[in-house]
Design a protein around this motif. Sequence first.
Motif, PDB file in Angstrom:
ATOM      1  N   GLU A 126       0.805  -1.223   0.000  1.00  0.00           N
ATOM      2  CA  GLU A 126       0.000   0.000   0.000  1.00  0.00           C
ATOM      3  C   GLU A 126       0.836   1.269   0.000  1.00  0.00           C
ATOM      4  N   ASP A 127       2.145   1.121   0.213  1.00  0.00           N
ATOM      5  CA  ASP A 127       3.001   2.308   0.166  1.00  0.00           C
ATOM      6  C   ASP A 127       3.423   2.637  -1.269  1.00  0.00           C
ATOM      7  N   ASP A 128       3.202   1.677  -2.161  1.00  0.00           N
ATOM      8  CA  ASP A 128       3.703   1.843  -3.527  1.00  0.00           C
ATOM      9  C   ASP A 128       2.609   2.467  -4.402  1.00  0.00           C
ATOM     10  N   PRO A 129       2.877   3.606  -5.026  1.00  0.00           N
ATOM     11  CA  PRO A 129       1.845   4.223  -5.872  1.00  0.00           C
ATOM     12  C   PRO A 129       1.423   3.313  -7.024  1.00  0.00           C
TER      13      PRO A 129
ATOM     14  N   TRP B  22      -1.592   1.196  -6.183  1.00  0.00           N
ATOM     15  CA  TRP B  22      -2.886   1.884  -6.277  1.00  0.00           C
ATOM     16  C   TRP B  22      -3.251   2.171  -7.721  1.00  0.00           C
TER      17      TRP B  22
ATOM     18  N   HIS C 164      -3.478   6.174   6.975  1.00  0.00           N
ATOM     19  CA  HIS C 164      -2.560   5.901   5.862  1.00  0.00           C
ATOM     20  C   HIS C 164      -2.963   6.728   4.642  1.00  0.00           C
ATOM     21  N   HIS C 165      -2.131   7.650   4.296  1.00  0.00           N
ATOM     22  CA  HIS C 165      -2.469   8.622   3.251  1.00  0.00           C
ATOM     23  C   HIS C 165      -2.733   7.951   1.901  1.00  0.00           C
ATOM     24  N   GLN C 166      -1.792   7.077   1.510  1.00  0.00           N
ATOM     25  CA  GLN C 166      -1.939   6.466   0.185  1.00  0.00           C
ATOM     26  C   GLN C 166      -3.226   5.654   0.085  1.00  0.00           C
ATOM     27  N   THR C 167      -3.562   4.968   1.168  1.00  0.00           N
ATOM     28  CA  THR C 167      -4.776   4.169   1.169  1.00  0.00           C
ATOM     29  C   THR C 167      -5.996   5.064   0.986  1.00  0.00           C
TER      30      THR C 167
ATOM     31  N   GLU D 142      -6.248   8.088  -0.310  1.00  0.00           N
ATOM     32  CA  GLU D 142      -6.325   8.680  -1.656  1.00  0.00           C
ATOM     33  C   GLU D 142      -6.651   7.622  -2.700  1.00  0.00           C
ATOM     34  N   GLY D 143      -6.009   6.490  -2.543  1.00  0.00           N
ATOM     35  CA  GLY D 143      -6.216   5.413  -3.510  1.00  0.00           C
ATOM     36  C   GLY D 143      -7.666   4.955  -3.529  1.00  0.00           C
TER      37      GLY D 143
END
Lengths: 330, 712
Positions: free
Chosen positions: B224-227, B230, B327-330, B332-333
């Motif tokens: 989940e840290d990898d753009p 997503w 978790h920011h990426q989560t 937004e994703g």
Amino acid sequence: MDREVATLEKGSQMLQLELLRSEAGGGHGDGTASPSTDSLDSSSNSSFSRSSQWKAHESGVTNIVWVPPEFGDAIACICIDGTLSLWEEVEEDTQPLMWKQCKVFESASSGVLQVQFGGFATSLKLVAAYTDGHMKVYELMDPLQLNKWQLQAEFQNVIDSVCRYGKPSCISASLAWNPQRGESQKSSFVLGYNSDLSQFNSPKIWEFEEAHQRWLPVAELCSPGDGDDRVYAIGWAPNIGRPYEVIAVATCKGITIWHVGLTHESDGRLPTDKVALLEGHDGEVWQLEWDMSGMTLASTGGDQMVRLWQSDLNGVWHEQAALECVGGQQ
Amino acid sequence: MPGLASDPDNSIVPFDPNPPTPIIYPIQINLKPPISRIHINWSRGNLLHVACLRPAGDSGEGLAGGKVVEVKLGGADDGEIGEAERRRIAYGSVPAFALLQSRRNSLMAMARMSAASFRNEWWEHVLEYSNQISDLLGRPKLPSGSVIEDPRMVLQLVEKPTSLKAAWQLLKIFYVDRLSSAWLPEHLVDWLADYDGLLSKTDTTIHSKLAGLQKKLVDLQVVEDDPEYWEGISLALAVGWLDIAVKLLRLHGSYQLDQIDSRETENGLVEAVAVLVSTMPRMRPDLPTGKLGQSYKTKSDFIKAWEKWRGHIAKLDFSTFWVQCGHHQTREGLKNLLQIMLGNIKNITNATYHWMELCISHLLYMRPFTMSLEGMHSLAQKCMQLKPNANSSGLTEVLLGILGDNTEVVLAECSRTFGPWLVTHATELLSTENDEADILLHEERYNLGGISIDELHRLVYAQVLSSHPLTWQIAPTYLASCPKQGLGLLENLLYRQPVQHFQMILKNLEICRLYELDDISSRVMKIAGMYNWKHGKKGFGVYWLQQAQDEVRLNKIAQRLFECIGKSVSDDSFKQWEGLIELLGSEVGSAGGLEFLHKYRDFKRSLQQVQDGRANDVARQTVESLIQLMKSPSTPQRFWLPLLHDSVKLLNWKDRPLLSVSETNLLMNKLQELSLAKLRPDFCDTELPPKAIGSVRLALATNLARAILEEP
């Protein structure tokens, strides 16, 4: 897309390949002829090998034409000095396969420029075009032997036979039989010269009239104003069912495609229609060859290109592709 | 191949009136320049032999004088399908094609059928045909039988599908699957799922992106840290590959047992989105196993479910839980995924690469109902503006042709990209439901030599088939379906087949028989006969000429036999011909007077025995066969004298006169007749010594004198 199938001898000057019988023939500058036979097996890897070579004539061979296969494996050789000879491949029980000469056509005054075989539904006919603008039609008397020929007709390639013309000096002749093999078909061929007399140059279709046993000109393939054009090559397309014939003629102006009607008009002529003038080869056209369906015309010329011509769905002719032969070190 | 129409005034297709400059193909020839002359000759089918010759005077030891190169023309070949596979397809499609043709013929024969039921039945046949062909082009891969599924295997990288099959399926969707036209968008979604990777060879596609991600996933610890993770989910979702999207979502780190407590809200949100994705309403009759979503057959049910589903998405979008997701990426994703599902044009555009993918995304999330071709065409145009692709593949060109409702373009593109096989087989699909296309394809055109476009394509394909010794045998099936020029081309094809091999001749003759080409069949037999005759296999030669019923040549052969026999007093050369006489048999008896040859052979045999010194009765028998020969009308006149000359010994038989008075008179009459015939211009003289006739006459007279004395 392409692969090499044969290597030719040094001094090869002209070549006739005919896959009709999977054979090729080469004529050489030193007067030898060498047909090659395609050793055909059921795989795609057919290749040619020279099956024999012999000295056909003292002077060089300028042209080789295969005889229709109904009459055996045989070729006609035209030599630089204008003699025409027929050779056939025979194999007897006691002797190995060999090519033997079966006929020499000699003419004292003029030489043969071009020869073609045709009309073989009934009997084999041979048209030879001579340097003096005359042509002779011979008929084979015995289908088993290529040595018995009878001169059937001799005439000049001019429409008006009454007028007196000078004696032309012809450099080359282009000749093609109607490739139809049907029994009902009348024998006909088209012939044009490359000469210094314009009346002889324009291609004319000659048809054999059974009733009077004579050859009549039934069409002239030239537009007004183009009559002077020297003819370099002619190709008569196989007709697999078209309601008209298609003939390609190459002159200095380019390749013209003609449609020729199948039924005679009231004056006995066949209607002709020039449908295309194709430019592409800069300079002389050497050869015109139609494919088996008569839909694609292949041509070669002084620009050393092979060009392929087709008509589109609207009947407009154009160059479909070109092949450029690029030599490389051996 | 004849392709696009090119008259600007009459043509429906917009095009450049200036013909494109022809492509120049270089042929590499292993020959030292310069090349002085080029000769060409057509070989089988589309093969052109090009011979290049060097100048005759050019010195150079050990250099070849020229080379012959075989060039194969026509037939698009992008290297995607190998030669052997191409042949497999060619052979495999023959039965389906032939069956469809015979069904058409039998339907045509049923005159009373109403137009509607005719169409219906015909359509069913075409559907079956199109299924057979698409099976031939490669069956869909079944899911792997492995029990333990690898959770990280999101994209099944099965054997690469071919563009040929993709094109066939596309034609099938638009032209044949009319029962399911209501589900056209879903059909296209499925099509893209199978063939997305083929849309472009050079540009990025969703397929190529996901394939890249798949490789990366194995090594990724915290996905989940990898753009890219997503992005992968959004890409899969955008084109409706729900199973992949959900599978990827469930790889989210919050699912791991050691983290589930600390990331409860986050996990809840991921799962909520996963559930929404997997319950997406789909307007289609059913879903194959393993595919997610809920299928609805009727529009009203679908709309209800669709609205409800979107309501759920909107509700989740405005939920307060998002604030608690650390978790920011989560965050937004997932939000991006919701926007895609809500049909936000910006998010959709970002989540697609190829215009076709964008188009499918539109159909899924913005306009999930079937629209007219026109509507789809303008949608496609719009998508192309948003996602301009540098290289258009043949597939997309075909699709544009279909959407533009332009049969000519579809055919031209099929021909250009996929070659004559596809065009020949696809014309049946194109004209099934479309009257305009039907007319276009089947109208006879003067410019084409009186044939239709449909027939033209079949002829072209048959010519390609006849270029290869392994495929020429199936060309007749296609030629037989050409009403105007097929048999003409078949005759040309058969005439060009080699006759050196017995099996090959039999094959040719079988085809002739099948299509009732008697003329070409007798020609093939004549060629075979002449070939064998001239190549020392005289018996075989005679056999084929007899099969061809070639009376002219057989008569000539008989004449030559006569000549040989006429000359051959010695028995050695006679033996050579004996077998041939046997072979000529009685069938040609009427044709060549060969009955005589048989009798003559018998006579010669017994004469031989007489010369070996056998008894009187043998001599008497020989005389009888002589008399028979001389009486028989089939005995050529020019053999009379040789026969009599051979028999002088019998006439002068020491023990007693062998011939009776009447018999002797008969022979003397014949001799007299012969003397008179000599005066006629067409008399054919034998090569016997000049004294022969005198010695025969003397012997006959002696015999007569003795016979008169002996007879009572």
